[in-house]
Design an enzyme around this catalytic site. Structure first.
Site, short mmCIF file in Angstrom:
data_model
loop_
_atom_site.label_atom_id
_atom_site.label_comp_id
_atom_site.label_asym_id
_atom_site.label_seq_id
_atom_site.Cartn_x
_atom_site.Cartn_y
_atom_site.Cartn_z
N GLY A 1 0.83 -1.19 0.00
CA GLY A 1 0.00 0.00 0.00
C GLY A 1 0.86 1.25 0.00
O GLY A 1 2.03 1.21 0.40
N GLN B 1 3.01 10.06 1.19
CA GLN B 1 4.31 9.38 1.13
C GLN B 1 5.09 9.73 -0.13
O GLN B 1 6.30 9.48 -0.19
CB GLN B 1 4.12 7.85 1.20
CG GLN B 1 3.60 7.39 2.56
CD GLN B 1 3.45 5.88 2.59
OE1 GLN B 1 2.46 5.35 2.14
NE2 GLN B 1 4.45 5.20 3.12
N CYS C 1 6.23 -0.16 6.85
CA CYS C 1 5.74 0.98 6.08
C CYS C 1 6.87 1.40 5.15
O CYS C 1 8.03 1.42 5.56
CB CYS C 1 5.39 2.12 7.04
SG CYS C 1 4.88 3.64 6.23
N LEU C 2 6.55 1.73 3.90
CA LEU C 2 7.60 2.11 2.96
C LEU C 2 8.34 3.38 3.40
O LEU C 2 9.47 3.61 2.98
CB LEU C 2 7.03 2.30 1.55
CG LEU C 2 6.51 1.02 0.86
CD1 LEU C 2 6.01 1.34 -0.53
CD2 LEU C 2 7.57 -0.07 0.81
N HIS D 1 -4.14 1.08 7.72
CA HIS D 1 -2.82 1.73 7.71
C HIS D 1 -2.80 2.92 6.74
O HIS D 1 -2.33 4.01 7.09
CB HIS D 1 -1.76 0.68 7.33
CG HIS D 1 -0.35 1.20 7.20
ND1 HIS D 1 0.66 0.78 8.02
CD2 HIS D 1 0.21 2.07 6.33
CE1 HIS D 1 1.79 1.40 7.67
NE2 HIS D 1 1.55 2.18 6.63
N GLU D 2 -3.32 2.71 5.53
CA GLU D 2 -3.23 3.77 4.51
C GLU D 2 -4.18 4.93 4.80
O GLU D 2 -3.83 6.09 4.57
CB GLU D 2 -3.49 3.19 3.11
CG GLU D 2 -2.51 2.10 2.66
CD GLU D 2 -1.03 2.45 2.81
OE1 GLU D 2 -0.69 3.64 2.74
OE2 GLU D 2 -0.23 1.52 3.02
N HIS E 1 -2.62 7.25 7.19
CA HIS E 1 -1.64 8.17 6.56
C HIS E 1 -2.31 9.47 6.14
O HIS E 1 -1.70 10.54 6.23
CB HIS E 1 -1.04 7.53 5.30
CG HIS E 1 0.23 6.76 5.53
ND1 HIS E 1 1.37 7.34 6.02
CD2 HIS E 1 0.53 5.46 5.32
CE1 HIS E 1 2.33 6.41 6.10
NE2 HIS E 1 1.84 5.26 5.68
ZN ZN Z 1 2.73 3.43 5.57
#
Ligand code: ZN
Length: 158
Positions: free
Chosen positions: A46, A51, A90-91, A132-133, A136
């Site tokens: 995701g 991000q 998380c990226l 999670h997304e 963000h």
């Molecule tokens: Zn993330």
């Protein structure tokens, strides 16, 4: 098609609240495609627009099932059910993993890439990714939710 630079943990943009997308125009479609490319390039499940430095309510998710990648524009969680304790990363936090509690099941309402409203119901990894997304987009990061003492830092593979 382009890979965008992923903002990392200390970047203040990750703490900002994102704005609603008014119109799903060509610019948004290009952003979505770039986000999917970037997510796949980094083997993520995701990615949220902040991000890649864009404060808009846009999320892409791919749990590598038969229906993805999912595009969620202006996502709104309308139902959550149960709990699951999951390992999460998380990226924006490369090589860091921790245990968090996420809902076991999530139903979200969003616009798709054509600006059409739809509902998506996810369990397991998909529920985790949606939760999670969407966090963000509100400036909430998984490190805010970790079960104390579960953070692991993994040495990157060469
Ligand atoms: Zn993330």
């Amino acid at each position: 098609m382009a890979i965008r630079k992923v903002r990392l943990e200390d970047d203040e943009i990750l703490r900002k609240k994102c704005r609603t997308v008014e119109v799903v125009d060509e610019k948004i479609k290009e952003l979505v495609q770039d986000m999917i490319d970037t997510m796949h390039d980094q083997d993520g499940v995701g990615l949220a627009a902040p991000q890649v430095g864009i404060l808009k309510r846009v999320v892409v998710i791919d749990v590598y099932d038969d229906n993805g990648p999912y595009v969620l524009i202006n996502p709104e969680i309308i139902k959550e059910k149960g709990e699951q304790e999951v390992d999460e990363g998380c990226l924006s936090f490369p090589n860091k993993f921790a245990k968090v509690i996420r809902p076991a099941e999530v139903t979200v309402k969003a616009l798709d890439i054509n600006g059409k409203e739809y509902k998506l119901k996810g369990k397991g990894l998909l529920a985790q990714a949606i939760s999670h997304e969407v966090d963000h987009l509100n400036g909430i990061l998984f490190v805010d939710k970790i079960i104390p003492g579960t953070m692991e830092v993994v040495t990157p593979k060469k």
